[in-house]
Motif scaffolding. Sequence first.
Motif, PDB file in Angstrom:
ATOM      1  N   LEU A  59      51.946  31.281  56.153  1.00 38.08           N
ATOM      2  CA  LEU A  59      51.362  31.600  54.855  1.00 38.08           C
ATOM      3  C   LEU A  59      52.390  32.282  53.950  1.00 38.08           C
ATOM      4  O   LEU A  59      52.543  31.905  52.786  1.00 38.08           O
ATOM      5  N   ARG A  60      53.095  33.259  54.496  1.00 40.38           N
ATOM      6  CA  ARG A  60      54.106  33.976  53.704  1.00 40.38           C
ATOM      7  C   ARG A  60      55.173  33.033  53.163  1.00 40.38           C
ATOM      8  O   ARG A  60      55.656  33.212  52.045  1.00 40.38           O
ATOM      9  N   GLN A  61      55.552  32.029  53.956  1.00 40.37           N
ATOM     10  CA  GLN A  61      56.586  31.085  53.521  1.00 40.37           C
ATOM     11  C   GLN A  61      56.132  30.251  52.325  1.00 40.37           C
ATOM     12  O   GLN A  61      56.952  29.767  51.565  1.00 40.37           O
ATOM     13  N   ARG A  62      54.827  30.078  52.180  1.00 38.54           N
ATOM     14  CA  ARG A  62      54.296  29.266  51.090  1.00 38.54           C
ATOM     15  C   ARG A  62      53.994  30.071  49.832  1.00 38.54           C
ATOM     16  O   ARG A  62      53.695  29.507  48.796  1.00 38.54           O
ATOM     17  N   LEU A  63      54.057  31.398  49.946  1.00 41.62           N
ATOM     18  CA  LEU A  63      53.691  32.262  48.824  1.00 41.62           C
ATOM     19  C   LEU A  63      54.919  32.829  48.127  1.00 41.62           C
ATOM     20  O   LEU A  63      55.915  33.148  48.763  1.00 41.62           O
ATOM     21  N   ARG A  65      56.192  35.980  46.205  1.00 41.72           N
ATOM     22  CA  ARG A  65      55.888  37.413  46.058  1.00 41.72           C
ATOM     23  C   ARG A  65      55.690  37.799  44.595  1.00 41.72           C
ATOM     24  O   ARG A  65      55.013  38.763  44.280  1.00 41.72           O
ATOM     25  N   TRP A  66      56.273  37.061  43.666  1.00 50.02           N
ATOM     26  CA  TRP A  66      56.228  37.395  42.247  1.00 50.02           C
ATOM     27  C   TRP A  66      55.175  36.588  41.492  1.00 50.02           C
ATOM     28  O   TRP A  66      55.146  36.587  40.276  1.00 50.02           O
ATOM     29  N   ASN A  67      54.293  35.924  42.226  1.00 47.11           N
ATOM     30  CA  ASN A  67      53.197  35.184  41.616  1.00 47.11           C
ATOM     31  C   ASN A  67      51.913  35.977  41.862  1.00 47.11           C
ATOM     32  O   ASN A  67      51.531  36.207  43.016  1.00 47.11           O
ATOM     33  N   LYS A  68      51.241  36.383  40.788  1.00 49.43           N
ATOM     34  CA  LYS A  68      50.049  37.242  40.894  1.00 49.43           C
ATOM     35  C   LYS A  68      48.960  36.608  41.750  1.00 49.43           C
ATOM     36  O   LYS A  68      48.378  37.260  42.619  1.00 49.43           O
ATOM     37  N   GLN A  69      48.663  35.335  41.518  1.00 44.68           N
ATOM     38  CA  GLN A  69      47.607  34.672  42.294  1.00 44.68           C
ATOM     39  C   GLN A  69      47.974  34.596  43.774  1.00 44.68           C
ATOM     40  O   GLN A  69      47.133  34.820  44.638  1.00 44.68           O
ATOM     41  N   HIS A  70      49.231  34.306  44.078  1.00 39.93           N
ATOM     42  CA  HIS A  70      49.665  34.251  45.476  1.00 39.93           C
ATOM     43  C   HIS A  70      49.454  35.600  46.152  1.00 39.93           C
ATOM     44  O   HIS A  70      49.002  35.661  47.300  1.00 39.93           O
ATOM     45  N   GLN A  71      49.790  36.672  45.440  1.00 44.31           N
ATOM     46  CA  GLN A  71      49.614  38.009  46.006  1.00 44.31           C
ATOM     47  C   GLN A  71      48.139  38.335  46.232  1.00 44.31           C
ATOM     48  O   GLN A  71      47.781  38.959  47.225  1.00 44.31           O
ATOM     49  N   GLN A  72      47.283  37.899  45.315  1.00 39.65           N
ATOM     50  CA  GLN A  72      45.842  38.130  45.480  1.00 39.65           C
ATOM     51  C   GLN A  72      45.298  37.353  46.676  1.00 39.65           C
ATOM     52  O   GLN A  72      44.491  37.875  47.449  1.00 39.65           O
ATOM     53  N   VAL A  73      45.746  36.117  46.831  1.00 39.36           N
ATOM     54  CA  VAL A  73      45.308  35.305  47.974  1.00 39.36           C
ATOM     55  C   VAL A  73      45.746  35.978  49.272  1.00 39.36           C
ATOM     56  O   VAL A  73      44.948  36.130  50.206  1.00 39.36           O
ATOM     57  N   PHE A  74      46.995  36.377  49.336  1.00 39.38           N
ATOM     58  CA  PHE A  74      47.509  37.022  50.550  1.00 39.38           C
ATOM     59  C   PHE A  74      46.750  38.307  50.846  1.00 39.38           C
ATOM     60  O   PHE A  74      46.321  38.547  51.972  1.00 39.38           O
ATOM     61  N   ARG A  75      46.555  39.138  49.821  1.00 38.48           N
ATOM     62  CA  ARG A  75      45.854  40.407  49.994  1.00 38.48           C
ATOM     63  C   ARG A  75      44.442  40.184  50.535  1.00 38.48           C
ATOM     64  O   ARG A  75      44.004  40.858  51.458  1.00 38.48           O
ATOM     65  N   GLN A  76      43.729  39.233  49.945  1.00 38.05           N
ATOM     66  CA  GLN A  76      42.362  38.974  50.399  1.00 38.05           C
ATOM     67  C   GLN A  76      42.358  38.423  51.822  1.00 38.05           C
ATOM     68  O   GLN A  76      41.521  38.803  52.630  1.00 38.05           O
ATOM     69  N   PHE A  77      43.296  37.557  52.123  1.00 40.36           N
ATOM     70  CA  PHE A  77      43.343  36.966  53.462  1.00 40.36           C
ATOM     71  C   PHE A  77      43.578  38.033  54.528  1.00 40.36           C
ATOM     72  O   PHE A  77      42.901  38.047  55.546  1.00 40.36           O
ATOM     73  N   VAL A  78      44.508  38.950  54.293  1.00 40.67           N
ATOM     74  CA  VAL A  78      44.823  39.952  55.315  1.00 40.67           C
ATOM     75  C   VAL A  78      43.888  41.156  55.295  1.00 40.67           C
ATOM     76  O   VAL A  78      43.774  41.858  56.297  1.00 40.67           O
ATOM     77  N   SER A  79      43.199  41.388  54.172  1.00 38.32           N
ATOM     78  CA  SER A  79      42.327  42.564  54.113  1.00 38.32           C
ATOM     79  C   SER A  79      41.015  42.347  54.851  1.00 38.32           C
ATOM     80  O   SER A  79      40.325  43.302  55.171  1.00 38.32           O
ATOM     81  N   GLU A  80      40.675  41.123  55.120  1.00 41.69           N
ATOM     82  CA  GLU A  80      39.417  40.814  55.802  1.00 41.69           C
ATOM     83  C   GLU A  80      39.657  40.525  57.286  1.00 41.69           C
ATOM     84  O   GLU A  80      39.096  39.600  57.853  1.00 41.69           O
ATOM     85  N   VAL A  81      40.486  41.360  57.911  1.00 40.57           N
ATOM     86  CA  VAL A  81      40.902  41.147  59.296  1.00 40.57           C
ATOM     87  C   VAL A  81      40.594  42.381  60.135  1.00 40.57           C
ATOM     88  O   VAL A  81      40.692  43.510  59.660  1.00 40.57           O
ATOM     89  N   GLU A  82      40.242  42.138  61.383  1.00 44.90           N
ATOM     90  CA  GLU A  82      39.998  43.223  62.334  1.00 44.90           C
ATOM     91  C   GLU A  82      40.762  42.880  63.616  1.00 44.90           C
ATOM     92  O   GLU A  82      40.650  41.770  64.133  1.00 44.90           O
ATOM     93  N   VAL A  83      41.566  43.824  64.111  1.00 44.25           N
ATOM     94  CA  VAL A  83      42.270  43.626  65.375  1.00 44.25           C
ATOM     95  C   VAL A  83      41.363  44.128  66.490  1.00 44.25           C
ATOM     96  O   VAL A  83      40.842  45.249  66.419  1.00 44.25           O
ATOM     97  N   LEU A  84      41.159  43.297  67.499  1.00 38.25           N
ATOM     98  CA  LEU A  84      40.258  43.610  68.603  1.00 38.25           C
ATOM     99  C   LEU A  84      41.019  43.593  69.924  1.00 38.25           C
ATOM    100  O   LEU A  84      42.008  42.880  70.060  1.00 38.25           O
TER     101      LEU A  84
END
Length: 151
Positions: A59-63, A65-84
């Motif tokens: 995912l990081r390779q496709r994003l 860092r200086w694109n606002k929408q890419h950063q929002q997508v990444f943030r949302q993707f990783v913020s909805e995670v739980e390590v078990l």
Amino acid sequence: MDAKGRAFLPAVFRKILQADGNDTADVDSGLRLVLRKDVFQPCLVLYPENIWNEQMDALRQRLNRWNKQHQQVFRQFVSEVEVLTLDGNGRFLIPKRYLRMADIEQDIKFVGMGDTIEIWSNQQAEKSQMNPADFSQALEELMGEDTLVDS
């Protein structure tokens, strides 16, 4: 799932995960998994930690860092995670917010999806299936004549 929201990961999945080198201890304890709501379906997805890391790298390779929408997508993707982590009995706790996201009450179904495991409420799992005619047609189109290899 028990009354405390703990689910028992079936032994077949634990053995596969352990065989893939995801656990240096015994089969039932110390295994780290990443839980996230599926992007498309009303289910949860368990990623073995090494698969999650591979997905994050891809995912990081496709994003950009200086694109606002890419950063929002990444943030949302990783913020909805739980390590078990699995306990000594092969159980893990599914947080209540994830149960609500996937409309899970008590009965769950595990579906192996190659390198991930989906967790469905029994009712949602049934609803997500294609009817037999649509399924056979989609499979025929996917695997049809143009993909045949000459013998």
